[in-house]
Design a protein around this motif. Structure first.
Motif, PDB file in Angstrom:
ATOM      1  N   PHE A   8       0.820  -1.204   0.000  1.00 59.41           N
ATOM      2  CA  PHE A   8       0.000   0.000   0.000  1.00 59.41           C
ATOM      3  C   PHE A   8       0.864   1.269   0.000  1.00 59.41           C
ATOM      4  CE2 PHE A   8      -2.803  -3.272   1.522  1.00 59.41           C
ATOM      5  CZ  PHE A   8      -3.978  -2.969   0.863  1.00 59.41           C
ATOM      6  N   ALA A   9       0.261   2.331  -0.519  1.00 63.73           N
ATOM      7  CA  ALA A   9       0.824   3.688  -0.520  1.00 63.73           C
ATOM      8  C   ALA A   9       2.227   3.725  -1.126  1.00 63.73           C
ATOM      9  CB  ALA A   9       0.766   4.280   0.884  1.00 63.73           C
ATOM     10  N   SER A  10       3.185   4.333  -0.409  1.00 64.23           N
ATOM     11  CA  SER A  10       4.522   4.519  -0.979  1.00 64.23           C
ATOM     12  C   SER A  10       5.250   3.194  -1.212  1.00 64.23           C
ATOM     13  CB  SER A  10       5.365   5.438  -0.088  1.00 64.23           C
ATOM     14  OG  SER A  10       5.542   4.871   1.190  1.00 64.23           O
ATOM     15  N   LEU A  11       4.893   2.139  -0.484  1.00 62.99           N
ATOM     16  CA  LEU A  11       5.513   0.836  -0.760  1.00 62.99           C
ATOM     17  C   LEU A  11       5.108   0.345  -2.142  1.00 62.99           C
ATOM     18  CD1 LEU A  11       5.187  -1.150   2.594  1.00 62.99           C
ATOM     19  CD2 LEU A  11       7.243  -0.238   1.538  1.00 62.99           C
ATOM     20  N   ARG A  12       3.844   0.520  -2.487  1.00 61.88           N
ATOM     21  CA  ARG A  12       3.353   0.125  -3.804  1.00 61.88           C
ATOM     22  C   ARG A  12       4.112   0.888  -4.888  1.00 61.88           C
ATOM     23  NH1 ARG A  12      -2.441   1.162  -3.807  1.00 61.88           N
ATOM     24  NH2 ARG A  12      -1.778   3.310  -3.910  1.00 61.88           N
ATOM     25  N   GLU A  13       4.321   2.177  -4.655  1.00 62.59           N
ATOM     26  CA  GLU A  13       5.035   2.993  -5.645  1.00 62.59           C
ATOM     27  C   GLU A  13       6.511   2.605  -5.725  1.00 62.59           C
ATOM     28  OE1 GLU A  13       4.195   6.982  -4.416  1.00 62.59           O
ATOM     29  OE2 GLU A  13       2.035   6.643  -4.567  1.00 62.59           O
ATOM     30  N   ALA A  14       7.139   2.388  -4.584  1.00 66.03           N
ATOM     31  CA  ALA A  14       8.566   2.051  -4.570  1.00 66.03           C
ATOM     32  C   ALA A  14       8.839   0.695  -5.216  1.00 66.03           C
ATOM     33  CB  ALA A  14       9.093   2.066  -3.137  1.00 66.03           C
ATOM     34  N   LEU A  15       7.931  -0.254  -5.010  1.00 67.39           N
ATOM     35  CA  LEU A  15       8.136  -1.599  -5.539  1.00 67.39           C
ATOM     36  C   LEU A  15       7.574  -1.759  -6.946  1.00 67.39           C
ATOM     37  CD1 LEU A  15       7.344  -3.526  -2.250  1.00 67.39           C
ATOM     38  CD2 LEU A  15       9.587  -3.216  -3.314  1.00 67.39           C
ATOM     39  N   GLY A  16       6.762  -0.797  -7.372  1.00 63.46           N
ATOM     40  CA  GLY A  16       6.232  -0.821  -8.726  1.00 63.46           C
ATOM     41  C   GLY A  16       5.138  -1.853  -8.962  1.00 63.46           C
ATOM     42  N   ARG A  17       4.505  -2.280  -7.903  1.00 65.21           N
ATOM     43  CA  ARG A  17       3.391  -3.225  -8.027  1.00 65.21           C
ATOM     44  C   ARG A  17       2.544  -3.171  -6.761  1.00 65.21           C
ATOM     45  NH1 ARG A  17       6.472  -9.003  -7.280  1.00 65.21           N
ATOM     46  NH2 ARG A  17       7.966  -8.247  -5.760  1.00 65.21           N
ATOM     47  N   ASP A  18       1.314  -3.601  -6.893  1.00 62.94           N
ATOM     48  CA  ASP A  18       0.428  -3.545  -5.732  1.00 62.94           C
ATOM     49  C   ASP A  18       0.328  -4.865  -4.991  1.00 62.94           C
ATOM     50  OD1 ASP A  18      -1.108  -4.925  -7.535  1.00 62.94           O
ATOM     51  OD2 ASP A  18      -2.817  -3.575  -7.448  1.00 62.94           O
ATOM     52  N   GLY A  19       0.907  -5.914  -5.537  1.00 64.02           N
ATOM     53  CA  GLY A  19       0.862  -7.178  -4.824  1.00 64.02           C
ATOM     54  C   GLY A  19       1.400  -8.310  -5.657  1.00 64.02           C
ATOM     55  N   ALA A  20       1.273  -9.503  -5.089  1.00 68.07           N
ATOM     56  CA  ALA A  20       1.752 -10.703  -5.764  1.00 68.07           C
ATOM     57  C   ALA A  20       1.177 -11.918  -5.066  1.00 68.07           C
ATOM     58  CB  ALA A  20       3.277 -10.749  -5.730  1.00 68.07           C
ATOM     59  N   ASP A  21       1.131 -13.010  -5.755  1.00 67.80           N
ATOM     60  CA  ASP A  21       0.829 -14.302  -5.148  1.00 67.80           C
ATOM     61  C   ASP A  21       2.134 -15.078  -5.119  1.00 67.80           C
ATOM     62  OD1 ASP A  21      -1.890 -13.789  -4.836  1.00 67.80           O
ATOM     63  OD2 ASP A  21      -2.371 -14.566  -6.815  1.00 67.80           O
ATOM     64  N   ILE A  22       2.504 -15.577  -3.946  1.00 69.34           N
ATOM     65  CA  ILE A  22       3.771 -16.297  -3.832  1.00 69.34           C
ATOM     66  C   ILE A  22       3.549 -17.648  -3.164  1.00 69.34           C
ATOM     67  CG2 ILE A  22       5.153 -14.185  -3.742  1.00 69.34           C
ATOM     68  CD1 ILE A  22       5.468 -14.724  -0.704  1.00 69.34           C
ATOM     69  N   ALA A  23       4.450 -18.559  -3.432  1.00 63.18           N
ATOM     70  CA  ALA A  23       4.434 -19.872  -2.795  1.00 63.18           C
ATOM     71  C   ALA A  23       5.567 -19.937  -1.791  1.00 63.18           C
ATOM     72  CB  ALA A  23       4.594 -20.961  -3.844  1.00 63.18           C
ATOM     73  N   LEU A  24       5.251 -20.371  -0.582  1.00 68.11           N
ATOM     74  CA  LEU A  24       6.238 -20.514   0.489  1.00 68.11           C
ATOM     75  C   LEU A  24       6.042 -21.859   1.175  1.00 68.11           C
ATOM     76  CD1 LEU A  24       6.078 -16.994   2.179  1.00 68.11           C
ATOM     77  CD2 LEU A  24       7.974 -17.928   0.862  1.00 68.11           C
ATOM     78  N   PRO A  25       7.088 -22.354   1.811  1.00 67.77           N
ATOM     79  CA  PRO A  25       6.926 -23.607   2.555  1.00 67.77           C
ATOM     80  C   PRO A  25       6.109 -23.395   3.828  1.00 67.77           C
ATOM     81  CG  PRO A  25       9.145 -22.754   2.808  1.00 67.77           C
ATOM     82  CD  PRO A  25       8.464 -21.870   1.809  1.00 67.77           C
ATOM     83  N   ALA A  26       5.497 -24.455   4.310  1.00 67.58           N
ATOM     84  CA  ALA A  26       4.762 -24.386   5.576  1.00 67.58           C
ATOM     85  C   ALA A  26       5.696 -23.908   6.676  1.00 67.58           C
ATOM     86  CB  ALA A  26       4.194 -25.758   5.911  1.00 67.58           C
TER      87      ALA A  26
END
Length: 77
Positions: A8-26
């Motif tokens: 959200f907000a400046s993080l979205r702008e700094a990273l150039g995206r609003d989100g992602a779906d990722i896979a992580l281990p349990a």
């Protein structure tokens, strides 16, 4: 497990995206989500985290299907 990540907000702008779906281990924690999605070593100080719309600490565990959100520090005067 699959985690939906939102920025959200400046993080979205700094990273150039609003989100992602990722896979992580349990057993992954919020800090692991940050590292996986940004490629950085550590969650910066002051970043707020939430899991499924509730604020949470960076060491909180995440589960399959969770939504993890990151917010920049709030400033104002």
């Amino acid at each position: 497990m699959t985690i939906q990540v939102r920025f959200f907000a400046s993080l979205r702008e700094a990273l150039g995206r609003d989100g992602a779906d990722i896979a992580l281990p349990a057993g992954a924690r919020i800090a692991d989500v940050w590292c996986a999605v940004t490629g950085t070593q550590a969650l910066p100080a002051g970043i707020l985290c939430a899991v499924n719309h509730d604020y949470a600490a960076p060491d909180a565990a995440v589960r399959d299907g969770d939504e993890v959100a990151f917010f920049p520090p709030v400033t104002g005067g």
